[in-house]
Design a protein around this motif. Structure first.
Motif, PDB file in Angstrom:
ATOM      1  N   ARG A 460       0.875  -1.209  -0.137  1.00 33.32           N
ATOM      2  CA  ARG A 460       0.366   0.054  -0.275  1.00 33.32           C
ATOM      3  C   ARG A 460       0.992   1.648  -0.154  1.00 33.32           C
ATOM      4  O   ARG A 460       0.292   2.194  -0.556  1.00 33.32           O
ATOM      5  N   MET A 461       2.264   1.223   0.692  1.00 33.23           N
ATOM      6  CA  MET A 461       2.838   2.153   0.570  1.00 33.23           C
ATOM      7  C   MET A 461       3.738   2.745  -0.808  1.00 33.23           C
ATOM      8  O   MET A 461       4.076   3.932  -0.885  1.00 33.23           O
ATOM      9  N   ARG A 462       3.655   1.609  -1.351  1.00 36.92           N
ATOM     10  CA  ARG A 462       4.048   1.449  -2.693  1.00 36.92           C
ATOM     11  C   ARG A 462       3.316   2.186  -3.582  1.00 36.92           C
ATOM     12  O   ARG A 462       3.715   3.530  -4.710  1.00 36.92           O
ATOM     13  N   ASN A 463       1.992   2.018  -2.920  1.00 37.11           N
ATOM     14  CA  ASN A 463       0.744   2.793  -4.342  1.00 37.11           C
ATOM     15  C   ASN A 463       0.932   4.535  -3.796  1.00 37.11           C
ATOM     16  O   ASN A 463      -0.266   4.983  -4.827  1.00 37.11           O
ATOM     17  N   ASN A 464       1.123   4.520  -2.752  1.00 40.11           N
ATOM     18  CA  ASN A 464       0.597   5.816  -1.941  1.00 40.11           C
ATOM     19  C   ASN A 464       2.430   6.825  -2.266  1.00 40.11           C
ATOM     20  O   ASN A 464       2.296   6.914  -0.574  1.00 40.11           O
ATOM     21  N   PRO A 465       3.676   6.909  -2.542  1.00 40.03           N
ATOM     22  CA  PRO A 465       4.416   7.048  -1.701  1.00 40.03           C
ATOM     23  C   PRO A 465       4.414   8.139  -1.107  1.00 40.03           C
ATOM     24  O   PRO A 465       5.712   8.513  -0.477  1.00 40.03           O
ATOM     25  N   GLU A 466       3.502   9.496  -0.941  1.00 35.75           N
ATOM     26  CA  GLU A 466       3.315  10.731   0.027  1.00 35.75           C
ATOM     27  C   GLU A 466       3.531  10.391   1.058  1.00 35.75           C
ATOM     28  O   GLU A 466       3.092  11.338   2.218  1.00 35.75           O
ATOM     29  N   CYS A 467       2.207   9.266   1.563  1.00 37.70           N
ATOM     30  CA  CYS A 467       1.977   9.354   2.914  1.00 37.70           C
ATOM     31  C   CYS A 467       2.572   8.321   3.249  1.00 37.70           C
ATOM     32  O   CYS A 467       4.358   7.604   3.252  1.00 37.70           O
ATOM     33  N   LYS A 468       2.669   8.795   4.729  1.00 39.53           N
ATOM     34  CA  LYS A 468       3.942   8.158   5.903  1.00 39.53           C
ATOM     35  C   LYS A 468       3.277   7.360   6.952  1.00 39.53           C
ATOM     36  O   LYS A 468       1.708   7.607   7.174  1.00 39.53           O
ATOM     37  N   VAL A 469       4.203   6.732   7.732  1.00 44.58           N
ATOM     38  CA  VAL A 469       3.087   5.904   8.894  1.00 44.58           C
ATOM     39  C   VAL A 469       2.897   6.000   9.841  1.00 44.58           C
ATOM     40  O   VAL A 469       4.632   5.855  10.241  1.00 44.58           O
ATOM     41  N   VAL A 470       2.699   6.045  11.455  1.00 43.17           N
ATOM     42  CA  VAL A 470       3.179   6.407  12.305  1.00 43.17           C
ATOM     43  C   VAL A 470       3.168   4.824  13.147  1.00 43.17           C
ATOM     44  O   VAL A 470       2.307   4.011  12.827  1.00 43.17           O
ATOM     45  N   GLY A 501      12.128  -2.718   1.303  1.00 44.90           N
ATOM     46  CA  GLY A 501      12.471  -1.398   0.639  1.00 44.90           C
ATOM     47  C   GLY A 501      11.666  -0.191   0.769  1.00 44.90           C
ATOM     48  O   GLY A 501      12.424   0.529  -0.142  1.00 44.90           O
ATOM     49  N   ILE A 502      11.094   0.305   1.487  1.00 43.55           N
ATOM     50  CA  ILE A 502       9.945   1.273   1.792  1.00 43.55           C
ATOM     51  C   ILE A 502      11.103   2.305   2.884  1.00 43.55           C
ATOM     52  O   ILE A 502      12.473   1.980   3.688  1.00 43.55           O
ATOM     53  N   SER A 503      11.979   3.402   2.556  1.00 42.70           N
ATOM     54  CA  SER A 503      12.322   4.776   2.823  1.00 42.70           C
ATOM     55  C   SER A 503      11.948   4.552   4.604  1.00 42.70           C
ATOM     56  O   SER A 503      10.677   4.859   4.910  1.00 42.70           O
ATOM     57  N   ALA A 504      13.511   4.829   5.191  1.00 43.24           N
ATOM     58  CA  ALA A 504      12.931   5.082   6.754  1.00 43.24           C
ATOM     59  C   ALA A 504      12.369   6.690   6.567  1.00 43.24           C
ATOM     60  O   ALA A 504      12.155   7.040   8.266  1.00 43.24           O
ATOM     61  N   GLU A 505      12.371   7.294   6.157  1.00 39.48           N
ATOM     62  CA  GLU A 505      12.138   8.759   6.469  1.00 39.48           C
ATOM     63  C   GLU A 505      10.653   8.834   6.665  1.00 39.48           C
ATOM     64  O   GLU A 505       9.390   9.420   6.794  1.00 39.48           O
ATOM     65  N   ARG A 506       9.620   7.727   5.845  1.00 38.99           N
ATOM     66  CA  ARG A 506       8.281   7.498   5.822  1.00 38.99           C
ATOM     67  C   ARG A 506       7.761   7.268   7.251  1.00 38.99           C
ATOM     68  O   ARG A 506       6.619   6.911   7.319  1.00 38.99           O
ATOM     69  N   PHE A 507       8.619   6.443   8.406  1.00 41.89           N
ATOM     70  CA  PHE A 507       7.727   5.685   9.376  1.00 41.89           C
ATOM     71  C   PHE A 507       8.385   6.922  11.074  1.00 41.89           C
ATOM     72  O   PHE A 507       9.516   7.597  10.510  1.00 41.89           O
ATOM     73  N   PHE A 508       7.211   7.723  11.182  1.00 41.42           N
ATOM     74  CA  PHE A 508       7.307   8.002  12.379  1.00 41.42           C
ATOM     75  C   PHE A 508       7.926   6.933  13.772  1.00 41.42           C
ATOM     76  O   PHE A 508       7.045   6.315  13.581  1.00 41.42           O
ATOM     77  N   PHE A 509       8.635   7.313  14.948  1.00 41.06           N
ATOM     78  CA  PHE A 509       9.248   6.071  15.649  1.00 41.06           C
ATOM     79  C   PHE A 509       8.812   6.646  16.870  1.00 41.06           C
ATOM     80  O   PHE A 509       8.594   7.988  17.603  1.00 41.06           O
ATOM     81  N   ASN A 510       7.561   5.648  17.463  1.00 45.00           N
ATOM     82  CA  ASN A 510       7.231   6.039  18.328  1.00 45.00           C
ATOM     83  C   ASN A 510       6.870   4.951  19.532  1.00 45.00           C
ATOM     84  O   ASN A 510       5.643   4.477  19.560  1.00 45.00           O
ATOM     85  N   TYR A 511       7.792   4.747  20.667  1.00 50.54           N
ATOM     86  CA  TYR A 511       7.987   4.281  22.049  1.00 50.54           C
ATOM     87  C   TYR A 511       7.562   4.309  23.174  1.00 50.54           C
ATOM     88  O   TYR A 511       7.302   5.877  23.036  1.00 50.54           O
ATOM     89  N   GLY A 512       6.685   3.947  24.006  1.00 47.07           N
ATOM     90  CA  GLY A 512       7.063   4.095  25.044  1.00 47.07           C
ATOM     91  C   GLY A 512       5.325   4.392  25.620  1.00 47.07           C
ATOM     92  O   GLY A 512       5.113   5.044  26.757  1.00 47.07           O
ATOM     93  N   GLU A 530       1.612  16.477   9.822  1.00 45.56           N
ATOM     94  CA  GLU A 530       1.815  15.998  10.847  1.00 45.56           C
ATOM     95  C   GLU A 530       3.132  15.507  11.234  1.00 45.56           C
ATOM     96  O   GLU A 530       4.378  15.242  10.745  1.00 45.56           O
ATOM     97  N   GLN A 531       3.932  15.862  13.027  1.00 46.64           N
ATOM     98  CA  GLN A 531       5.107  15.588  12.701  1.00 46.64           C
ATOM     99  C   GLN A 531       5.497  14.636  13.299  1.00 46.64           C
ATOM    100  O   GLN A 531       4.892  14.338  14.615  1.00 46.64           O
ATOM    101  N   GLY A 532       6.772  14.413  13.192  1.00 50.40           N
ATOM    102  CA  GLY A 532       7.883  12.791  14.367  1.00 50.40           C
ATOM    103  C   GLY A 532       9.223  12.512  14.186  1.00 50.40           C
ATOM    104  O   GLY A 532       9.190  13.640  12.980  1.00 50.40           O
ATOM    105  N   GLN A 533       9.183  11.911  14.538  1.00 54.09           N
ATOM    106  CA  GLN A 533      10.889  11.494  14.815  1.00 54.09           C
ATOM    107  C   GLN A 533      11.062   9.797  14.236  1.00 54.09           C
ATOM    108  O   GLN A 533       9.977   9.655  13.866  1.00 54.09           O
ATOM    109  N   THR A 534      12.287  10.167  12.843  1.00 52.53           N
ATOM    110  CA  THR A 534      12.092   9.067  12.259  1.00 52.53           C
ATOM    111  C   THR A 534      12.911   7.959  12.659  1.00 52.53           C
ATOM    112  O   THR A 534      13.557   7.242  12.643  1.00 52.53           O
ATOM    113  N   THR A 535      13.769   9.234  13.816  1.00 55.71           N
ATOM    114  CA  THR A 535      15.367   7.658  14.260  1.00 55.71           C
ATOM    115  C   THR A 535      15.202   8.176  15.694  1.00 55.71           C
ATOM    116  O   THR A 535      15.153   9.912  15.956  1.00 55.71           O
ATOM    117  N   VAL A 536      15.060   7.430  16.924  1.00 53.55           N
ATOM    118  CA  VAL A 536      15.049   7.833  18.013  1.00 53.55           C
ATOM    119  C   VAL A 536      16.188   6.694  18.792  1.00 53.55           C
ATOM    120  O   VAL A 536      15.765   5.660  18.844  1.00 53.55           O
TER     121      VAL A 536
END
Length: 547
Positions: A460-470, A501-512, A530-536
């Protein structure tokens, strides 16, 4: 006379026994640090031992042993000896070590003998000739009474006081050997009063039944032993009127402990003399085949006489400020007691490793802490506000809980006021409802089902390259939960990057986060603004597994 002698010996034994029980016994065991039992000549060694400059304790002062004994004395010679002839003795003994001791002993024994075989050719046996017997015509039955005394110096080897599985033993087994001076006096019973003994009219086959022959002879003899037996005369030195000989001894015994003062012993001692007149007879004759009387010319016997002394004795330990005689002590007792319960052993100062230098030894340290970070009693970096960033790196030491999670510097992001949340984005519609990834136990490994679900999300993310996932993980009540939540979020994102093969920039790292299942990682489409951190960074990278 005999009854008086035995009464005296019995009384002496009882007196020694009562004296021994009345004494104050030494304490059980021997303490190597007890200076009161160390003689002055060994005190320098004791001082060095106590100071730790010498490994061996000084040998203690030990008690003397005084013994009195009674028993059976027998002579082994040319004439058979009667069994259980009386004997008594006294000794004093001193230990020179745990195994070896020396003993000075006096012994008195009286033995009798009677031959059941007649003699005819006794020309050289002077007491019988002097009594009126005619060699070659009158037969005799040789007899004797021998009184023997000796003084001996003996070395004694204890065989069983060194024990590997027991502190002490209740009995000791020993072997002895030594040399001594013996003097003896032998007499013969040749007359009844002034008349010769009637040795005639014995049955012709009397020599075949020795017991009955001896019984018949005793009926015909008195107990005078009035005639001096053959001896060496002036050719042998005399001592106290008896013939003197230097002799050798060997024997063995066993002593049974009653208490720390008393023991009783059973012993047998054999003495060889290099002398053939302890029984007053040294001539051998051939016995003819035709009758009971011996025939042939006399010759000297080839075997020297010996005597045996089997006794039962009572021993008492004498001395104050001394240990028991060393043959009763186990020299391994000190070494074993120090190994089991050290009292005098010099033990090195314990050195416990602390690899990270945080003041908590590795045995109890649950984290390899970076230098300069304060830790708690478990060696884990202090985190005052519990935001997952150690105090030594936290730029916001106390971050409110509602502003967490925080960034790598420990700075939180407080939620916006009510009504400022972004509107749902088109990505939520485009990506649709995303799955939750479940984990089992305390690990962070993805199951095959989880990998299949992530493959669907990746498509789904490949079909929608502008979308990011939390990617959201839950639970942060302890450092272990915080690290586990981070590990699982990181496992999901790494799989999407490395395997899909999905870019790490398209994921927001949210734990705890709170409000979710600790064993679940949720995925959702990010809002448009929405803003978030891609590396924590990991909150506790050095936290040991299972803590």
């Amino acid at each position: 006379m005999a009854s008086k002698k035995y009464s005296f010996l019995t009384g002496a034994l009882c007196l020694l026994a009562s004296y021994g029980f009345s004494q104050t016994t030494t304490t059980d065991g021997y303490r190597a640090d007890d200076s009161s039992v160390v003689p002055s000549r060994r005190m320098p060694q004791h001082t060095e031992f106590m100071n730790g400059t010498y490994n061996y304790p000084a040998k203690p002062r030990s008690q003397w042993e005084l013994g009195i004994k009674v028993g059976s004395f027998t002579v082994s010679g040319d004439i058979p000896s009667q069994f259980a002839s009386p004997g008594f003795g006294v000794h004093i003994r001193k230990a020179f070590g745990y195994l070896f001791s020396a003993r000075l002993e006096y012994m008195y024994g009286s033995a009798k003998g009677l031959s059941p075989y007649a003699r005819e050719n006794y020309l050289r046996n002077t007491p019988w000739v002097a009594a009126g017997y005619v060699p070659g015509t009158t037969v005799i039955y040789p007899n004797y009474k021998s009184k023997v005394q000796d003084v001996a110096l003996e070395g004694i080897l204890t065989l069983n006081n060194i024990r590997f599985h027991k502190t002490k033993t209740g009995f000791t087994i020993y072997a002895l050997g030594g040399i001594g001076a013996t003097w003896y006096d032998v007499s013969v019973n040749a007359l009844n009063g002034n008349a010769r003994i009637d040795f005639t009219n014995l049955p012709p086959d009397a020599y075949k039944n020795r017991k009955s022959t001896k019984e018949e002879l005793k009926k015909r003899m008195d107990d005078s032993y009035e005639s001096e037996a053959e001896n060496h005369g002036v050719r042998r030195p005399k001592l106290f009127g008896g013939t003197y000989k230097t002799v050798g001894h060997f024997g063995a015994g066993v002593a049974f402990k009653i208490n720390n003062r008393l023991n009783f012993a059973i012993e047998d001692r054999f003495t060889f003399t290099n002398d053939d007149l302890l029984d007053g007879w040294r001539w051998a004759e051939q016995v003819g085949p035709g009758g009971p009387y011996p025939q042939g010319a006399p010759v000297l016997t080839q075997n020297f006489d010996t005597y045996n002394y089997a006794t039962l004795g009572l021993n008492i330990n004498l001395g104050s400020k001394a240990t028991e005689p060393l043959w009763w002590l186990n020299p391994l007792d000190y070494a074993y007691s120090e190994i089991r319960n050290p009292r005098l052993m010099r033990l090195p100062k314990p050195v416990l490793p602390d690899t990270d230098g945080d003041g908590v030894t590795d045995q109890f340290d649950q984290e390899q802490t970076p230098a300069g970070c304060p830790v708690d009693t478990h060696g884990v970096s202090r985190d005052t506000d519990g935001d997952g960033v150690p105090d030594c790196r936290d730029k916001e030491l106390v971050t409110p809980t509602y502003c967490q999670p925080v960034d790598a510097d420990g700075v939180g992001k407080c939620p916006c006021p009510e009504g400022c949340a972004p509107a749902p984005s088109e990505c939520a519609t485009l990506l649709g409802s995303l799955p939750s990834i479940s984990f089992s136990g305390s690990g962070a490994s993805l199951s095959d089902d989880a990998k299949n679900m992530l493959a669907s999300v990746a498509a789904r993310m490949r079909n929608n390259p502008e979308c990011k996932v939390v990617v959201t993980g839950y639970c942060a009540s302890s450092k272990a939960e915080q690290q586990r939540s981070w590990d699982r979020v990181n496992a999901v994102i790494n799989h999407m990057v490395q395997n899909e093969g999905i870019s790490a920039e398209r994921f927001f790292f949210n734990y705890g986060q709170e409000g979710g299942d600790c064993n679940t990682v949720d995925l959702r489409a990010a809002a448009a603004d929405e803003q978030g951190q891609t590396t924590v960074p990991a909150p506790h990278p050095n936290l040991r597994k299972g803590n």
